[in-house]
Structure formats: structure tokens, C-alpha cells
Design a protein around this motif. Structure first.
Motif, PDB file in Angstrom:
ATOM      1  N   TRP A   1       0.776  -1.121   0.022  1.00 44.02           N
ATOM      2  CA  TRP A   1       0.192   0.093   0.010  1.00 44.02           C
ATOM      3  C   TRP A   1       0.924   1.308  -0.001  1.00 44.02           C
ATOM      4  O   TRP A   1       2.041   1.173   0.552  1.00 44.02           O
ATOM      5  N   PRO A   2       0.478   2.245  -0.633  1.00 44.42           N
ATOM      6  CA  PRO A   2       1.214   3.631  -0.547  1.00 44.42           C
ATOM      7  C   PRO A   2       1.143   4.105   0.712  1.00 44.42           C
ATOM      8  O   PRO A   2      -0.122   4.356   1.475  1.00 44.42           O
ATOM      9  N   THR A   3       2.399   4.452   1.201  1.00 42.16           N
ATOM     10  CA  THR A   3       2.187   5.108   2.683  1.00 42.16           C
ATOM     11  C   THR A   3       3.445   6.226   2.843  1.00 42.16           C
ATOM     12  O   THR A   3       4.269   6.451   1.941  1.00 42.16           O
ATOM     13  N   THR A   4       3.434   6.707   3.973  1.00 45.54           N
ATOM     14  CA  THR A   4       4.507   7.655   4.411  1.00 45.54           C
ATOM     15  C   THR A   4       5.062   7.036   5.664  1.00 45.54           C
ATOM     16  O   THR A   4       4.361   6.616   6.466  1.00 45.54           O
ATOM     17  N   ARG A   5       6.279   6.787   5.517  1.00 40.06           N
ATOM     18  CA  ARG A   5       7.221   5.936   6.761  1.00 40.06           C
ATOM     19  C   ARG A   5       8.349   7.095   7.327  1.00 40.06           C
ATOM     20  O   ARG A   5       8.710   7.962   6.772  1.00 40.06           O
ATOM     21  N   LEU A   6       8.293   6.718   8.523  1.00 36.19           N
ATOM     22  CA  LEU A   6       9.441   7.449   9.379  1.00 36.19           C
ATOM     23  C   LEU A   6      10.642   6.669   9.860  1.00 36.19           C
ATOM     24  O   LEU A   6      10.043   5.321  10.432  1.00 36.19           O
ATOM     25  N   SER A   7      11.764   6.732   9.738  1.00 39.44           N
ATOM     26  CA  SER A   7      12.775   5.664  10.476  1.00 39.44           C
ATOM     27  C   SER A   7      13.660   6.757  11.075  1.00 39.44           C
ATOM     28  O   SER A   7      13.839   8.000  10.848  1.00 39.44           O
ATOM     29  N   VAL A   8      14.392   5.997  11.969  1.00 41.93           N
ATOM     30  CA  VAL A   8      15.538   6.514  12.775  1.00 41.93           C
ATOM     31  C   VAL A   8      17.056   6.292  12.205  1.00 41.93           C
ATOM     32  O   VAL A   8      17.134   5.081  12.006  1.00 41.93           O
ATOM     33  N   VAL A   9      18.013   7.381  11.999  1.00 42.77           N
ATOM     34  CA  VAL A   9      19.184   7.168  11.683  1.00 42.77           C
ATOM     35  C   VAL A   9      20.099   7.667  12.821  1.00 42.77           C
ATOM     36  O   VAL A   9      19.910   8.817  13.385  1.00 42.77           O
ATOM     37  N   ARG A  10      21.103   6.798  13.439  1.00 43.36           N
ATOM     38  CA  ARG A  10      21.905   7.273  14.711  1.00 43.36           C
ATOM     39  C   ARG A  10      23.233   7.680  13.819  1.00 43.36           C
ATOM     40  O   ARG A  10      23.894   6.646  13.321  1.00 43.36           O
ATOM     41  N   VAL A  11      23.715   8.546  14.094  1.00 43.01           N
ATOM     42  CA  VAL A  11      25.201   9.110  13.424  1.00 43.01           C
ATOM     43  C   VAL A  11      25.911   9.417  14.574  1.00 43.01           C
ATOM     44  O   VAL A  11      25.681  10.227  15.356  1.00 43.01           O
ATOM     45  N   GLY A  12      27.106   8.543  14.576  1.00 40.31           N
ATOM     46  CA  GLY A  12      28.226   8.768  15.449  1.00 40.31           C
ATOM     47  C   GLY A  12      29.128   9.917  15.176  1.00 40.31           C
ATOM     48  O   GLY A  12      28.868  10.703  14.201  1.00 40.31           O
ATOM     49  N   GLY A  13      30.304   9.760  15.640  1.00 43.09           N
ATOM     50  CA  GLY A  13      31.255  10.722  15.254  1.00 43.09           C
ATOM     51  C   GLY A  13      31.615  11.902  16.729  1.00 43.09           C
ATOM     52  O   GLY A  13      30.958  11.650  17.597  1.00 43.09           O
ATOM     53  N   PRO A  14      32.654  12.871  16.561  1.00 43.63           N
ATOM     54  CA  PRO A  14      32.577  13.548  17.387  1.00 43.63           C
ATOM     55  C   PRO A  14      31.664  14.439  18.042  1.00 43.63           C
ATOM     56  O   PRO A  14      31.400  14.613  19.155  1.00 43.63           O
ATOM     57  N   LYS A  15      30.702  14.846  16.841  1.00 38.42           N
ATOM     58  CA  LYS A  15      29.375  15.487  17.253  1.00 38.42           C
ATOM     59  C   LYS A  15      28.216  14.622  16.805  1.00 38.42           C
ATOM     60  O   LYS A  15      27.628  15.017  15.838  1.00 38.42           O
ATOM     61  N   PRO A  16      27.818  13.589  17.699  1.00 37.00           N
ATOM     62  CA  PRO A  16      26.796  12.746  17.126  1.00 37.00           C
ATOM     63  C   PRO A  16      25.596  13.377  16.938  1.00 37.00           C
ATOM     64  O   PRO A  16      25.290  14.593  17.800  1.00 37.00           O
ATOM     65  N   ARG A  17      24.711  12.887  16.114  1.00 32.41           N
ATOM     66  CA  ARG A  17      23.361  13.671  16.152  1.00 32.41           C
ATOM     67  C   ARG A  17      22.685  12.802  15.062  1.00 32.41           C
ATOM     68  O   ARG A  17      23.119  11.909  14.410  1.00 32.41           O
TER      69      ARG A  17
END
Length: 336
Positions: free
Chosen positions: A74-90
Motif C-alpha cells: 500500500w502507498p504510505t509515508t514512513r518514518l525511520s531513525v538514523v543514529r549518526v556517531g562521530g565527534p558530534k553525534p546527531r
């Protein structure tokens, strides 16, 4: 709406959204968020209920086989989380979907509900429009906001656009009214070569996003794809004298307009990006990024898309979406 368990506490989260359709010339914006999701192994944690927002005669579900089991996508809109590391994680909250067919205010309110619950500090919406720009020059990307203070602090344009708009414009205004800082990044795609994909425009959007949120984005094969794309368009233009002449006219107009600027600011941006990449700045997915918040299988995404926008943040409807998979309840006609 499908809700999921186990969403972790996020670090300085930014929501990055793009929607296929009117605001996605050359698929540049939707491909950019798909690239982020793929490179950083995004973990899907929610999907909006397709019944609430989509006309299935416009955005049709598809039937496919999973082993011996027939399923409907089915057509939809999804949300996902990305964990980004490094000296200044965001962390990033990626929103991938299609411009809804109806109930736009409810759609925006639902996305803002997620933003509030996750502590999102900034919403960045990507878009692409058709413009009088030559394919041989860098892709123009404009950053706009409705917030005068944000425009000053982030060196953005305060939007003055009036006219028809798409879900990008509506979501940005919804964010502003809700007190959530929001920015739209718009890439201009040559109108004479508007068919997707356009990796050069996708790359330009990601570079601008990288500058905006100060995060090193792994580009993978995109630079090579962008060069191949330009070479292919060069060859096509060379075969048609009228097109070649038209491209030359656009080049002259662009070069004349930009001459006064041969801008120190642009040079400084490129140098900062070079240093960020050389020093291996932030932009590495953290370990453990393979876990799932939503128990939902991956589905094929090679679907054809329609042509796209005219020349301003307010382009022409498209048809495709990220998808929510459910088992078919009986024969091929189980889309009820």
C-alpha cells in the motif's frame, strides 16, 4: 497509524523529509532521503495509515509474491531513525513518502506529533523544481524559511513566494505555526531533461543539507553517477543543434548572473566541506543500527514515476510512495 515500540532517546534530532510527486522534479528529493536511509541503515519505527491520506485510484497498491504468499503493498509515508556517531553525534528522523491526496492538515499534524514526541529541533524538507538552468553548471539549491530570525541565523532566504503550493510548502507553514524551526531546500532541475533520475540534483541537495546541519554525509556512488548523468546529457545535446544552442544560451545567462558573485562565500563553503571530509568528521552510523523498531519487511522500490514540477516551490502531482506491506486476504482483489 502504525506505532512501534523501542524508539530510543535521540541526540539533537533533525527531521529530514521528502515527498514524491509535485515537489520532486527528477526524483531528486525523494532519492536524497532514500540515500540517507540506505547509507545509514535507517530503522523504520512508524508508518502513517494509507487509508487516511491516499486515493488508491491515484496511487494504486501493488500485488506481489513473497515465496508462495501473495501480498499487497500500500502507498504510505514512513518514518525511520538514523543514529549518526562521530565527534558530534546527531540523530536524524527520516520521513519518506508521497504527497497525500487528501487531509493535508491532519497529515502535517501527525508528522508534527512525531516531531514533538521525539524532541526534533529542526525540520528540513527537501524539494526539487523545474527551472531554466543548464545541466552543465552546478545545480542551484536555495534554502528558504518563513522564520525571519532563522533566515538571519542560518543565512537562508525568507520566502516571498505566492501561488499554488504542494505538501512541502504546507508542512513548512505548519511547522512555523507550531513553533518548530523549519527550512526547505529546493534544487533546480533543467526543464529540458526533467525525467528521473537526476543524481546531480540529488547530490547538490545532500551537499546543501550537509552544510546546513553540519554533518558529513557519505555519498557512495552518487558523485560518479552525477558525472555519468552529465556526460549522457552532453552527448544527447550534442546530437541536436537546437538543444545545444539553447543550452549555450542558458550557460551565458547563468554565467553573467553569477559573475559579480564568484562568491567568496561559495568558495568558503566548498573548503569547509573539503576539510570536513578530509578529517572524517561526523557522519558514521553508530553500531547496532540494524535493529528494527517496526516489524515490517522491506519491499521492492523500483517503480516508475511520472513527470514533474514547473518552476517554483509549487510543482505537479506524482504517483508513488513508500509502502506498507500487508498480507492479501484472499484473491488478487483484496485491496478493500
Amino acid at each position: 497509524m502504525i506505532e512501534l515500540e523501542g524508539v530510543p532517546e535521540l541526540v539533537d534530532p533533525v527531521m529530514v523529509a521528502a515527498f514524491e510527486g509535485w515537489n520532486d522534479a527528477g526524483d531528486a528529493a525523494s532519492t536524497a532521503v532514500a540515500h540517507l536511509d540506505k547509507e545509514w541503515k535507517g530503522e523504520v519505527f512508524a508508518a502513517l495509515d494509507a487509508e487516511d491520506y491516499y486515493d488508491f485510484q491515484v496511487n494504486r497498491p501493488t500485488v506481489w509474491l513473497d515465496g508462495g504468499t501473495r501480498k499487497i503493498t500500500w502507498p504510505t509515508t514512513r518514518l525511520s531513525v538514523v543514529r549518526v556517531g562521530g565527534p558530534k553525534p546527531r540523530d536524524l528522523v527520516i520521513v519518506r513518502g508521497i504527497e497525500p491526496s487528501m487531509r493535508w492538515r491532519s497529515f502535517c499534524n501527525e508528522l508534527l506529533g512525531f516531531a514533538h514526541e521525539l524532541g526534533v529541533e529542526l525540520v528540513v524538507i527537501l524539494g526539487a523544481l523545474l527551472g531554466d538552468t543548464p545541466h552543465t553548471r552546478p545545480v542551484p539549491v536555495s534554502g528558504v524559511t518563513s522564520d525571519a530570525d532563522l533566515a538571519r541565523s542560518m543565512n537562508l532566504e525568507e520566502t516571498r513566494y505566492e501561488g499554488p503550493t504542494g505538501i512541502v510548502g504546507v508542512l513548512q507553514e505548519a511547522c512555523t505555526h507550531a513553533g518548530v524551526p523549519a527550512v526547505s531546500l529546493w534544487a533546480a532541475v533543467p526543464h529540458y531533461v526533467s525525467q528521473p533520475p537526476n543524481p546531480k540534483a540529488t547530490l547538490a541537495l545532500l551537499n546543501r543539507l550537509e552544510d546546513l546541519i553540519d554533518l558529513r554525509i557519505p555519498l557512495g556512488e552518487l558523485p560518479e553517477d552525477a558525472r555519468a548523468w552529465q556526460l549522457g546529457v552532453d552527448q544527447l545535446a550534442a546530437e541536436d543543434s537546437e538543444v545545444a544552442e539553447y543550452v549555450q544560451t542558458l550557460e551565458e545567462a547563468r554565467d553573467t548572473a553569477e559573475l559579480p558573485e564568484a562568491s567568496g562565500e561559495a568558495i568558503a563553503r566548498e573548503f569547509e566541506r573539503y576539510l570536513r571530509r578530509r578529517d572524517g568528521g561526523p557522519g558514521h552510523a553508530t553500531e547496532g543500527g540494524e535493529g528494527q523498531f517496526l516489524r515490517d519487511r522491506d519491499t521492492p522500490h523500483d517503480r516508475t514515476k511520472p513527470p514533474y514540477p514547473p518552476a517554483d516551490p509549487g510543482p505537479r502531482p506524482g504517483e508513488k510512495a513508500e509502502e506498507d506491506d500487508t498480507e492479501e486476504a484472499g484473491g488478487e482483489d483484496a485491496s478493500d
